[in-house]
Design a protein around this motif. Structure first.
Motif, PDB file in Angstrom:
ATOM      1  N   ALA A 128       0.860  -1.189   0.000  1.00  0.00           N
ATOM      2  CA  ALA A 128       0.000   0.000   0.000  1.00  0.00           C
ATOM      3  C   ALA A 128       0.892   1.233   0.000  1.00  0.00           C
ATOM      4  O   ALA A 128       2.032   1.188   0.461  1.00  0.00           O
ATOM      5  CB  ALA A 128      -0.923   0.013   1.216  1.00  0.00           C
ATOM      6  N   PRO A 255      -3.289  -0.385  -3.581  1.00  0.00           N
ATOM      7  CA  PRO A 255      -4.014   0.608  -2.782  1.00  0.00           C
ATOM      8  C   PRO A 255      -3.175   1.864  -2.571  1.00  0.00           C
ATOM      9  O   PRO A 255      -2.042   1.789  -2.084  1.00  0.00           O
ATOM     10  CB  PRO A 255      -4.266  -0.110  -1.449  1.00  0.00           C
ATOM     11  N   THR A 257      -3.366   6.053  -1.262  1.00  0.00           N
ATOM     12  CA  THR A 257      -4.049   7.217  -0.695  1.00  0.00           C
ATOM     13  C   THR A 257      -3.160   8.439  -0.924  1.00  0.00           C
ATOM     14  O   THR A 257      -1.977   8.420  -0.593  1.00  0.00           O
ATOM     15  CB  THR A 257      -4.308   7.041   0.811  1.00  0.00           C
ATOM     16  N   HIS A 281      -7.821   4.963  -9.446  1.00  0.00           N
ATOM     17  CA  HIS A 281      -8.485   4.358  -8.290  1.00  0.00           C
ATOM     18  C   HIS A 281      -7.975   4.919  -6.957  1.00  0.00           C
ATOM     19  O   HIS A 281      -8.497   4.583  -5.899  1.00  0.00           O
ATOM     20  CB  HIS A 281      -8.279   2.842  -8.295  1.00  0.00           C
ATOM     21  N   ARG A 283      -7.322   7.178  -3.733  1.00  0.00           N
ATOM     22  CA  ARG A 283      -8.194   8.022  -2.908  1.00  0.00           C
ATOM     23  C   ARG A 283      -7.472   9.339  -2.643  1.00  0.00           C
ATOM     24  O   ARG A 283      -6.436   9.361  -1.997  1.00  0.00           O
ATOM     25  CB  ARG A 283      -8.510   7.311  -1.597  1.00  0.00           C
ATOM     26  N   SER A 308      -5.707   1.581   5.821  1.00  0.00           N
ATOM     27  CA  SER A 308      -5.137   0.781   4.724  1.00  0.00           C
ATOM     28  C   SER A 308      -5.289  -0.694   5.044  1.00  0.00           C
ATOM     29  O   SER A 308      -4.701  -1.205   6.007  1.00  0.00           O
ATOM     30  CB  SER A 308      -3.667   1.136   4.521  1.00  0.00           C
ATOM     31  N   TRP A 310      -4.566  -4.346   3.937  1.00  0.00           N
ATOM     32  CA  TRP A 310      -3.733  -5.181   3.070  1.00  0.00           C
ATOM     33  C   TRP A 310      -3.183  -6.328   3.881  1.00  0.00           C
ATOM     34  O   TRP A 310      -3.097  -6.280   5.098  1.00  0.00           O
ATOM     35  CB  TRP A 310      -2.611  -4.355   2.430  1.00  0.00           C
TER      36      TRP A 310
END
Length: 314
Positions: A128, A255, A257, A281, A283, A308, A310
């Motif tokens: 992540a 993922p 952010t 995708h 955030r 997060s 994961w």
């Protein structure tokens, strides 16, 4: 910064690289916790105790290395074999030395750029990304840092008459780089103080009232020597290369952010939009305030790391 500012449960060790560097590494949290790598900004700044506060001391295992030549790593301020490729190799050596299969990576400013490069180079190592105020290392990003107005005036005062023939920011940076590397100790300290004033202006901080000690001044010169080295070369990355890396990361569905201060004068908000477009995708969270990881930004970092989800691999 005083060691006592760090959590009492933290521990340090030195990681020696095959080419003669010695990285200072601090760990906070249990060895069985979710592993997170923390990449500091600068370049050249080193990790700070406040970074440990982003993590749950019972849930997370935070690994905070000072990058080559930065912070407590040695040799201090050295430019020898100090490249992005070397920094990325260091991170992989560190991960394997700690027996971590995959870790989340959090980075701010320059650290966010390095995190993108690392996740692109070693996709299987990263689970992540949490990126704050990403610096995209483009020519326009460097130009904006040291334009003729604002912070650029402070840097111009530091380089004196040698900077008069260089109205462009890149020219002033070239002179500063020249003075920070082979220059005399007095030249290095003068330009470092001017650079710090420029940085404080950008960050909206008041100038330091206390006179710095001799060791503090030398540390400052080392920091800005590294920063000049990387900024003048756009860190060997450049905006287009980083955005291509971001697109590859986005295609893998990692993922991500993105946190960005609405009034960030160091890493302009427009770059967050470019990064978001490259990773659809991701955030994107706009946070009130500027560039520093304080106040609401520190809260946003804690929330993003905690959220997060994961699989942990250790």
């Amino acid at each position: 910064m005083p060691t006592s500012d760090w959590p009492t449960t933290s521990a340090c060790f030195n990681l020696r690289t095959p080419d003669g560097h010695c990285l200072h590494v601090r760990q906070c949290g249990p060895d069985s916790g979710e592993p997170w790598l923390v990449l500091h900004g600068g370049p050249g700044s080193g990790c700070a105790p406040s970074m440990a506060a982003w993590f749950d001391p019972l849930r997370h295992r935070a690994v905070l290395p000072d990058q080559r030549g930065a912070g407590r790593s040695r040799p201090a301020g050295t430019l020898r074999r100090n490249t992005v490729s070397a920094l990325l190799a260091d991170l992989e050596q560190l991960r394997m030395a700690l027996g971590i299969a995959r870790w989340g990576v959090v980075g701010g400013s320059w650290g966010a750029a390095l995190a993108l490069a690392y996740a692109d180079r070693f996709p299987d190592a990263v689970s992540a990304l949490v990126l704050r105020g990403t610096f995209l290392t483009g020519f326009d990003d460097v130009q904006a840092l040291f334009n003729a107005r604002g912070a650029g005036r402070d840097l111009l005062r530091g380089i004196g008459r040698r900077g008069e023939g260089f109205p462009a920011a890149r020219g002033r940076l070239l002179v500063a780089t020249d003075m920070l590397q082979p220059g005399t100790t007095v030249q290095k300290l003068n330009i470092a103080r001017a650079w710090q004033r420029a940085e404080h202006r950008l960050l909206g901080l008041r100038p330091q009232a206390r006179r710095q000690t001799w060791p503090e001044q030398l540390t400052l010169a080392c920091k800005y020597q590294l920063q000049a080295h990387y900024l003048y070369r756009r860190a060997g990355l450049g905006k287009s290369a980083l955005l291509r890396a971001a697109a590859r990361i986005g295609a893998r569905g990692l993922p991500v952010t993105l946190l960005h201060g609405q009034e960030d004068n160091v890493c302009r908000p427009g770059n967050a939009l470019r990064l978001s477009a490259a990773i659809p995708h991701a955030r994107l969270v706009w946070v009130p305030g500027g560039h520093l990881a304080v106040g609401e930004m520190a809260q946003a970092l804690r929330a993003a790391i905690s959220a997060s989800a994961w699989s942990v691999g250790i």
